[in-house]
Design a protein around this motif. Structure first.
Motif, PDB file in Angstrom:
ATOM      1  N   ALA A 153     117.827  -6.925  73.358  1.00 25.05           N
ATOM      2  CA  ALA A 153     116.716  -6.971  72.411  1.00 25.05           C
ATOM      3  C   ALA A 153     117.022  -6.181  71.152  1.00 25.05           C
ATOM      4  N   MET A 154     117.699  -5.056  71.304  1.00 22.35           N
ATOM      5  CA  MET A 154     117.964  -4.200  70.160  1.00 22.35           C
ATOM      6  C   MET A 154     119.191  -4.633  69.356  1.00 22.35           C
ATOM      7  N   THR A 155     119.560  -5.879  69.497  1.00 21.12           N
ATOM      8  CA  THR A 155     120.604  -6.452  68.637  1.00 21.12           C
ATOM      9  C   THR A 155     119.995  -7.223  67.476  1.00 21.12           C
ATOM     10  N   ARG A 156     118.668  -7.217  67.355  1.00 22.53           N
ATOM     11  CA  ARG A 156     117.994  -7.927  66.272  1.00 22.53           C
ATOM     12  C   ARG A 156     117.264  -6.918  65.389  1.00 22.53           C
ATOM     13  N   PRO A 157     117.411  -7.005  64.076  1.00 17.31           N
ATOM     14  CA  PRO A 157     116.760  -6.040  63.183  1.00 17.31           C
ATOM     15  C   PRO A 157     115.253  -5.964  63.363  1.00 17.31           C
ATOM     16  N   GLU A 158     114.595  -7.087  63.589  1.00 13.68           N
ATOM     17  CA  GLU A 158     113.136  -7.077  63.682  1.00 13.68           C
ATOM     18  C   GLU A 158     112.644  -6.300  64.894  1.00 13.68           C
ATOM     19  N   THR A 159     113.489  -6.211  65.924  1.00 12.97           N
ATOM     20  CA  THR A 159     113.092  -5.467  67.113  1.00 12.97           C
ATOM     21  C   THR A 159     112.937  -3.978  66.823  1.00 12.97           C
ATOM     22  N   PHE A 160     113.765  -3.441  65.931  1.00 11.23           N
ATOM     23  CA  PHE A 160     113.652  -2.028  65.567  1.00 11.23           C
ATOM     24  C   PHE A 160     112.288  -1.739  64.935  1.00 11.23           C
ATOM     25  N   ASN A 206     112.346   8.337  70.185  1.00 10.59           N
ATOM     26  CA  ASN A 206     113.726   8.520  70.633  1.00 10.59           C
ATOM     27  C   ASN A 206     114.367   7.222  71.086  1.00 10.59           C
ATOM     28  N   PHE A 207     113.566   6.288  71.579  1.00  9.09           N
ATOM     29  CA  PHE A 207     114.089   4.970  71.945  1.00  9.09           C
ATOM     30  C   PHE A 207     114.672   4.279  70.712  1.00  9.09           C
ATOM     31  N   VAL A 208     113.960   4.356  69.596  1.00  7.23           N
ATOM     32  CA  VAL A 208     114.468   3.781  68.347  1.00  7.23           C
ATOM     33  C   VAL A 208     115.763   4.473  67.945  1.00  7.23           C
ATOM     34  N   LEU A 209     115.786   5.793  68.025  1.00  6.70           N
ATOM     35  CA  LEU A 209     116.949   6.562  67.597  1.00  6.70           C
ATOM     36  C   LEU A 209     118.162   6.315  68.487  1.00  6.70           C
ATOM     37  N   LYS A 210     117.938   5.960  69.738  1.00  9.05           N
ATOM     38  CA  LYS A 210     119.052   5.681  70.649  1.00  9.05           C
ATOM     39  C   LYS A 210     119.930   4.554  70.120  1.00  9.05           C
ATOM     40  N   GLY A 250     124.962  -0.563  64.773  1.00 10.62           N
ATOM     41  CA  GLY A 250     125.533  -1.509  63.842  1.00 10.62           C
ATOM     42  C   GLY A 250     124.647  -2.659  63.436  1.00 10.62           C
ATOM     43  N   VAL A 251     123.460  -2.737  64.004  1.00 15.46           N
ATOM     44  CA  VAL A 251     122.551  -3.839  63.674  1.00 15.46           C
ATOM     45  C   VAL A 251     121.905  -3.612  62.311  1.00 15.46           C
ATOM     46  N   LEU A 252     121.523  -2.370  62.023  1.00 16.73           N
ATOM     47  CA  LEU A 252     120.853  -2.040  60.769  1.00 16.73           C
ATOM     48  C   LEU A 252     121.824  -1.383  59.798  1.00 16.73           C
ATOM     49  N   SER A 253     121.511  -1.530  58.523  1.00 16.64           N
ATOM     50  CA  SER A 253     122.306  -0.871  57.499  1.00 16.64           C
ATOM     51  C   SER A 253     121.438  -0.604  56.280  1.00 16.64           C
ATOM     52  N   GLY A 254     121.958   0.195  55.344  1.00 11.18           N
ATOM     53  CA  GLY A 254     121.268   0.427  54.087  1.00 11.18           C
ATOM     54  C   GLY A 254     119.921   1.104  54.272  1.00 11.18           C
ATOM     55  N   THR A 255     118.994   0.768  53.361  1.00 11.29           N
ATOM     56  CA  THR A 255     117.681   1.422  53.390  1.00 11.29           C
ATOM     57  C   THR A 255     116.875   1.053  54.620  1.00 11.29           C
ATOM     58  N   GLN A 256     117.117  -0.120  55.190  1.00 10.62           N
ATOM     59  CA  GLN A 256     116.406  -0.485  56.412  1.00 10.62           C
ATOM     60  C   GLN A 256     116.715   0.512  57.526  1.00 10.62           C
ATOM     61  N   LYS A 257     117.985   0.880  57.643  1.00  6.03           N
ATOM     62  CA  LYS A 257     118.396   1.840  58.669  1.00  6.03           C
ATOM     63  C   LYS A 257     117.892   3.247  58.353  1.00  6.03           C
ATOM     64  N   THR A 258     118.103   3.691  57.112  1.00  9.89           N
ATOM     65  CA  THR A 258     117.725   5.066  56.787  1.00  9.89           C
ATOM     66  C   THR A 258     116.223   5.280  56.873  1.00  9.89           C
TER      67      THR A 258
END
Length: 486
Positions: free
Chosen positions: A39-46, A121-125, A130-138
Motif C-alpha cells: 500500500a505504501m508504494t503509492r503517493p496517495e496512500t501517504f 510514526n507509521f508515515v515516517l516509517k 523512494g515513493v515520495l520526493s520534493g516538497t510532497q515528501k518534505t
C-alpha cells in the motif's frame, strides 16, 4: 510472521488498535487485505495515512464524547467550572480531584495521544522508501514530526511536571518519546527527564518549521505559521522566554490576526470552513462525522442540560461590552433552575448540536504567550502593545490600557483566562505558574447561589498535578513507571 494489513479509503487511514505499552499493536484491515508495504508504494496512500493521524485527534480521550474530553478537562479541574446538580455527573471524579489510574477521565489522554503518535510514526516509517520526493515528501515528513511532537507535549504536560512548575521540575521523570513505528513494543520506559522530552519535542517542531512549505488555507493541517505558534507555546512552558518571543513573532508575522471583533462570534458558531479568522490549527469536524465535541458541556434535550456551568466569578469577569460573553455563554432554564451555560461548542442553530471544529491553536494564544514572555524579559512596553492589540478586538468600547509592573502581568494573565477559557488552558497555566486551584465557593446557579463544588482547592505541592498513568498501559508494559502516590 503476521503481516500488518492496511485499509485505504479516500477519507483516511482506518486503524484498529489494542494497547501494548505506550505504542499500539496496529492491525490495519480491509476488504481487499492489502499488505502495508504494498500500500505504501503509492503517493496517495501517504496522504491518507497522514490524514489518519490527524483523525486520531478526534478519538475518545482527546476531542470527542464526554468522559475525559480535553475541551473540558483543563477547566473542570480548576476554578473555571462548577458541576450542576441537574447533570449526569459526567467527569465528577476529576472535578473533585479524585484522580485514578483506572478512570478514563484523567487517563484517556495518555491512550489517545499515543495513538496519534503511532499513526504519525507509521508515515515516517515509509517516508524514505523512494515513493515520495520534493516538497510532497518534505511536507509530509514535517507534518508527521510536528504532529508527533504536539501529541508528546500534550502527554508530558499532563503526566509529568512542567519545567516552570518547580525548581527541580526539569530533572524529574518525563515520558517515553516514541520515535519509531513499533506496534509490538512492550519494553519502552520513561527513560527521559522532563527537560529531555522538551528537547525532543522542540527538535521535531524545528525540523517541521524548517521543512514545511504548504500554505495554511486548510486549517486542519499543520502549516509553518501553526508550527511557529506551537514552538511559542512549548517554549513558554519550558520557561525559555526568548524563544517564546522569537517563534511567536514569526507565527504572527505570517498570520497576524487574533480574530476581529466582527468575526469572533462567528469562529465558534459558523459551519466549518466559513470563518477561520485567527485560527492557526484546528481539529476539523463536520456534521457528517458526528463528533459531538461539545457534549461534555451540555446536551439539548431540547432545553440545555449542562454537566458543568461557568463559575459565577469568572462569568462576571466578562463585561457586557466583551464580545466573548455572547460567544461563550447562554443563560437559560433547565429543570426550573437558571444557569449560565457554556455554549462555546454548541454550534449554530439549525445544525446538529455540539459538532464544531476544535480550535487547537489560535493567534490570540500566541500573542498572549509573546506578551507574557516580553514582560518576563523586562520589555513591559512591548507586552502592553500586544495586550492592547488583543483587548481592542474583544471590547466594543476600549481605551488602551497603561498598566506597568505587576498590574501588567495580572492584566495579561486575566486576558489569558478570559480568552482561552474552555480551551484546555486553565489547568496547565496554573500548573506551569506554580499556583494552586482555589475555587470561589460560589454555586452552580446563574447568580452564584446553588450548590458549590465539593472540593474547593488543590495545593501547589499536591502529587495530583501529575495525572496517573493508566493501569492498562502498566499492565501491558511493566517498564512504564506509575507516577508517585497513585
Amino acid at each position: 510472521m503476521k503481516k500488518n494489513i492496511i485499509k485505504i479509503s479516500l477519507a483516511a487511514l482506518t486503524i484498529f488498535v489494542s494497547l501494548t505499552s505506550c505504542d499500539r499493536n496496529l492491525d490495519q484491515i480491509s476488504s481487499i487485505n492489502e499488505d502495508q508495504e504494498q500500500a505504501m508504494t503509492r503517493p496517495e496512500t501517504f496522504r491518507q495515512a497522514m490524514d489518519g493521524a490527524y483523525t486520531a485527534l478526534k478519538g475518545a480521550g482527546y476531542y470527542t464524547s464526554d468522559t475525559g474530553n480535553q475541551l473540558i478537562m483543563g477547566d473542570l479541574t480548576t476554578d473555571n467550572l462548577v458541576r450542576t446538580t441537574t447533570g449526569r455527573n459526567t467527569n465528577f471524579a476529576a472535578s473533585n480531584f479524585e484522580f485514578s489510574s483506572d478512570n478514563s477521565q484523567t487517563t484517556g489522554l495518555y491512550t489517545a495521544a499515543y495513538l496519534v503518535i503511532s499513526r504519525a510514526n507509521f508515515v515516517l516509517k515509509y517516508i524514505n522508501n523512494g515513493v515520495l520526493s520534493g516538497t510532497q515528501k518534505t511536507n509530509l515528513e514535517a507534518e508527521a514530526r510536528a504532529l508527533r511532537a504536539i501529541a508528546h507535549f500534550d502527554i508530558v504536560r499532563a503526566y509529568s511536571q512542567i519545567p516552570t512548575q518547580s525548581a527541580e521540575a526539569k530533572n524529574t521523570i518525563g515520558i517515553y518519546y516514541s520515535e519509531t513505528y513499533s506496534p509490538l513494543n512492550n519494553t519502552s520506559s520513561r527513560n527521559l527527564t522532563v527537560d529531555q522530552v522538551y528537547d525532543k519535542v522542540i527538535a521535531d517542531l524545528l525540523f517541521a518549521a524548517d521543512n514545511i512549505t504548504q500554505n495554511d488555507l486548510d486549517k486542519g493541517r499543520l502549516s509553518k505559521a501553526a508550527i511557529y505558534g506551537l514552538l511559542s507555546r512549548v517554549n513558554l512552558y519550558r520557561g525559555d522566554y526568548a524563544n517564546t518571543i522569537k517563534y511567536g513573532e514569526l507565527a504572527l508575522g505570517i498570520s497576524s490576526s487574533v480574530t476581529l471583533k466582527s468575526n469572533f462570534y462567528k469562529i465558534w458558531k459558523e459551519k466549518e470552513g466559513d470563518i477561520n479568522d485567527g485560527v492557526l490549527f484546528q481539529v476539523s469536524n463536520s456534521a457528517a462525522e458526528q463528533n459531538t465535541v461539545g457534549v461534555a458541556y451540555n446536551q439539548a434535550v431540547p432545553a440545555l442540560r449542562s454537566e458543568f456551568v461557568v463559575d459565577y466569578d469568572l462569568y462576571t469577569a466578562y463585561t457586557d461590552n466583551d464580545v466573548r460573553k455572547s460567544a461563550y455563554f447562554t443563560t437559560d432554564i433547565y429543570s426550573k433552575q437558571k444557569y449560565n451555560h457554556v455554549t462555546k461548542y454548541a454550534g449554530i442553530t439549525g445544525l446538529p448540536s455540539n459538532i464544531v471544529p476544535v480550535r487547537y491553536l489560535r493567534g490570540a494564544e500566541v500573542l498572549l504567550n509573546v506578551a507574557e514572555a516580553y514582560y518576563r524579559t523586562g520589555n513591559g512596553a512591548q507586552a502592553l502593545v500586544l495586550l492592547n492589540k488583543l483587548r481592542a478586538e474583544r471590547y466594543t468600547t476600549f481605551t488602551p490600557g497603561t498598566e506597568t509592573g505587576q498590574a501588567l502581568l495580572d492584566a495579561i494573565l486575566k486576558e489569558r483566562r478570559l480568552e482561552l477559557a474552555f480551551e484546555n488552558d486553565r489547568w496547565y497555566t496554573l500548573k506551569r505558574l506554580g499556583l494552586p486551584v482555589q475555587r470561589s465557593g460560589k454555586g452552580d446557579l446563574f447568580d452564584g447561589t446553588g450548590t458549590p463544588p465539593v472540593a474547593q482547592n488543590l495545593p501547589v505541592g499536591s502529587f495530583k498535578w501529575q495525572w496517573p498513568i493508566p493501569i492498562s498501559a502498566i499492565q501491558a508494559n511493566p517498564n512504564i513507571k506509575q507516577n508517585d502516590k497513585y
